[in-house]
Design an enzyme around this catalytic site. Structure first.
Site, PDB file in Angstrom:
ATOM      1  N   GLY A 118       0.807  -1.218   0.000  1.00 59.92           N
ATOM      2  CA  GLY A 118       0.000   0.000   0.000  1.00 59.92           C
ATOM      3  C   GLY A 118       0.839   1.266   0.000  1.00 59.92           C
ATOM      4  O   GLY A 118       0.527   2.236  -0.702  1.00 59.92           O
ATOM      5  N   ASN A 162      -8.240   3.971   8.406  1.00 62.05           N
ATOM      6  CA  ASN A 162      -7.658   2.841   9.120  1.00 62.05           C
ATOM      7  C   ASN A 162      -7.800   2.948  10.636  1.00 62.05           C
ATOM      8  O   ASN A 162      -7.724   1.945  11.327  1.00 62.05           O
ATOM      9  CB  ASN A 162      -6.185   2.676   8.748  1.00 62.05           C
ATOM     10  CG  ASN A 162      -5.432   3.981   8.767  1.00 62.05           C
ATOM     11  OD1 ASN A 162      -5.791   4.942   8.084  1.00 62.05           O
ATOM     12  ND2 ASN A 162      -4.385   4.062   9.560  1.00 62.05           N
ATOM     13  N   GLN A 208      -7.787  -0.208   3.308  1.00 61.45           N
ATOM     14  CA  GLN A 208      -8.666  -0.777   4.334  1.00 61.45           C
ATOM     15  C   GLN A 208      -9.989  -1.280   3.758  1.00 61.45           C
ATOM     16  O   GLN A 208     -10.658  -2.099   4.379  1.00 61.45           O
ATOM     17  CB  GLN A 208      -8.949   0.264   5.431  1.00 61.45           C
ATOM     18  CG  GLN A 208      -7.762   0.577   6.313  1.00 61.45           C
ATOM     19  CD  GLN A 208      -7.343  -0.578   7.196  1.00 61.45           C
ATOM     20  OE1 GLN A 208      -8.146  -1.449   7.551  1.00 61.45           O
ATOM     21  NE2 GLN A 208      -6.073  -0.616   7.555  1.00 61.45           N
ATOM     22  N   SER A 263      -3.483  -3.356  -0.642  1.00 67.50           N
ATOM     23  CA  SER A 263      -2.365  -4.094  -0.061  1.00 67.50           C
ATOM     24  C   SER A 263      -2.794  -5.494   0.358  1.00 67.50           C
ATOM     25  O   SER A 263      -3.868  -5.670   0.943  1.00 67.50           O
ATOM     26  CB  SER A 263      -1.837  -3.326   1.154  1.00 67.50           C
ATOM     27  OG  SER A 263      -0.841  -4.083   1.795  1.00 67.50           O
ATOM     28  N   HIS A 296      -1.645  -7.749   2.650  1.00 72.09           N
ATOM     29  CA  HIS A 296      -1.666  -8.274   4.027  1.00 72.09           C
ATOM     30  C   HIS A 296      -2.819  -7.750   4.869  1.00 72.09           C
ATOM     31  O   HIS A 296      -3.014  -8.196   5.994  1.00 72.09           O
ATOM     32  CB  HIS A 296      -0.325  -8.016   4.720  1.00 72.09           C
ATOM     33  CG  HIS A 296      -0.051  -6.599   5.103  1.00 72.09           C
ATOM     34  ND1 HIS A 296      -0.238  -6.148   6.382  1.00 72.09           N
ATOM     35  CD2 HIS A 296       0.387  -5.542   4.402  1.00 72.09           C
ATOM     36  CE1 HIS A 296       0.091  -4.863   6.450  1.00 72.09           C
ATOM     37  NE2 HIS A 296       0.479  -4.476   5.259  1.00 72.09           N
ATOM     38  N   THR A 351      11.904  -7.741 -11.091  1.00 71.52           N
ATOM     39  CA  THR A 351      11.353  -9.086 -11.260  1.00 71.52           C
ATOM     40  C   THR A 351      10.093  -9.250 -10.415  1.00 71.52           C
ATOM     41  O   THR A 351      10.086  -8.903  -9.237  1.00 71.52           O
ATOM     42  CB  THR A 351      12.411 -10.131 -10.838  1.00 71.52           C
ATOM     43  OG1 THR A 351      13.555  -9.947 -11.681  1.00 71.52           O
ATOM     44  CG2 THR A 351      11.891 -11.559 -10.991  1.00 71.52           C
ATOM     45  N   CYS A 382       1.362   2.977  13.107  1.00 69.38           N
ATOM     46  CA  CYS A 382       2.558   3.714  12.726  1.00 69.38           C
ATOM     47  C   CYS A 382       2.940   4.741  13.782  1.00 69.38           C
ATOM     48  O   CYS A 382       4.075   5.158  13.856  1.00 69.38           O
ATOM     49  CB  CYS A 382       2.353   4.420  11.394  1.00 69.38           C
ATOM     50  SG  CYS A 382       1.528   3.405  10.195  1.00 69.38           S
TER      51      CYS A 382
END
Ligand SMILES: *Cc1c(COP(=O)(O)O)cnc(C)c1O
Length: 379
Positions: A69, A149, A177, A197, A199, A235, A323
């Site tokens: 994200g 979030n 989210q 994202s 995860h 890659t 965070c």
């Protein structure tokens, strides 16, 4: 252990792990190679783009895989500014964005951008009238998150998208989210760029995507090889991409049922806390809210102390955004909805997932009552 921090990250779904494994051990070829082993990887990436595009009402060639994200947000904002700065240097965002957007905006301000940070009301909702008033002839980008979030508030994304489209301004949304939790249609909402994202929805960490509408020609972000049509070189993270696809598939399949179940847990926990702990304040919008988000302020109680005491009972939660935890700064989101710094520091976020149970909600409510009583008595 009771895990109530699904907004920070989620357990990787067994389906995702299982889907990924052969791409480490068996189909490990470089997706850019022409022999069979490489084309197995290439096919997997193409299929993942089809799956994800379908989940958004997009086309496969509008999906670009990234490392998550944060990278997607950086790409959208930096490349939009870089590509269109000759047209204008004004960007509109909100005060409650994730730091991946806010700190990128601060960086762009140093490069000469002018940024308007929209206010939100006490529920965390962006003021659409203020958005209209903020638009200037040199506005090139509007970036407003789909769902917050910390407090879970859902923004009027379709309305914002329509306003941006009317003025021919690019519209980016951080949907990290929201993606996989609620239905999203990029065309219906006039979204030009969208970040997600893996995860946060049961996929692996370190993989995400940026949707870029085919009508938008953004400059490349990572320079190097020809991967992702030269726009994001490097890659491909094939196992990660395959894991993301499996998680997205699962999330789309379960979405309605999961949202209903998790909303029931959420509303039960909210009502128990409101009934049993005096003077608590629910943060975020009561109904326009992510299914799994519970966020309360407890007057006179330190959020960090609650976290430590909850942890001793095996309960994982968060105070404000992950965070900012570890630092004593009150959350910028809670300040933006009008909380005092003291009240913002006394906040607790619990984000629920499909693995949580009603029984766990009972345990958490009971422990919270005890913890708050104990802290209040000590002070
Ligand atoms: C988690 C999160 C991000 C960052 O995503 P990563 O994949 O962890 O880099 C960005 N925006 C929001 C709203 C988030 O919740």
């Amino acid at each position: 252990m009771i895990y109530l921090d699904h907004a920070a990250t989620t357990r990787t779904a067994p389906e995702a792990v299982e889907a990924m494994l052969p791409y480490f051990t068996e189909y490990y070829g470089n997706a850019g190679s022409i022999y069979g082993l490489g084309s197995a990887s290439k096919k997997a990436v193409i299929r993942a783009k089809q799956t994800i595009a379908q989940s958004l009402g997009a086309e496969p060639n509008e999906i670009y895989f990234t490392a998550g994200g944060t990278e997607s947000d950086n790409w959208a904002l930096k490349a939009a500014y870089d590509t269109f700065r000759d047209k204008g240097k004004h960007i509109i965002t909100s005060k409650i964005e994730h730091h991946a957007v806010l700190h990128t905006c601060e960086y762009l301000e140093k490069q000469g951008a002018e940024v308007t940070y929209l206010d939100v009301d006490e529920d965390g909702m962006v003021d659409v009238e203020q958005l209209k008033r903020s638009i200037r002839p040199d506005t090139i980008l509007v970036s407003v998150m789909y769902a917050n979030n910390e407090i879970g508030t859902l923004q009027p994304i379709k309305e914002i998208g329509e306003i941006a489209a009317e003025h021919d301004i690019l519209f980016h949304t951080d949907a990290v989210q929201a993606y996989g939790q609620i239905p999203i249609d990029v065309a219906d909402c006039h979204i030009d760029m969208l970040s997600a994202s893996g995860h946060k929805l049961g996929g692996p960490k370190g993989v995400g995507f940026l949707y870029i509408s085919k009508n938008v020609r953004l400059r490349s972000f990572i320079h190097g090889g020809r991967q992702e049509r030269g726009r994001r070189a490097g890659t491909e993270n094939v196992p990660g991409i395959v894991g993301f696809e499996a998680a997205a598939n699962r999330a789309m399949r379960m979405m309605e049922e999961k949202a209903e179940y998790v909303t029931r847990l959420r509303d039960y926990l909210i009502s128990r806390i409101e009934q049993e702990i005096p003077q608590v304040k629910l943060n975020g919008h009561r109904s326009m809210r992510l299914p799994g988000n519970v966020n309360f302020s407890f007057p006179g109680v330190e959020g960090e102390s609650m976290l430590i005491m909850l942890d001793m009972k095996g309960i994982c939660a968060s105070s404000g955004s992950a965070c900012t935890s570890g630092s004593i700064d009150p959350s910028h989101v809670l300040l933006a909805i009008g909380l005092s710094p003291e009240l913002a520091r006394g906040s607790l976020r619990m984000t629920l997932g499909e693995d949580n149970t009603m029984e766990e909600m009972d345990i958490v409510a009971k422990e919270l009552v005890r913890i708050v009583e104990k802290i209040v008595k000590q002070s």
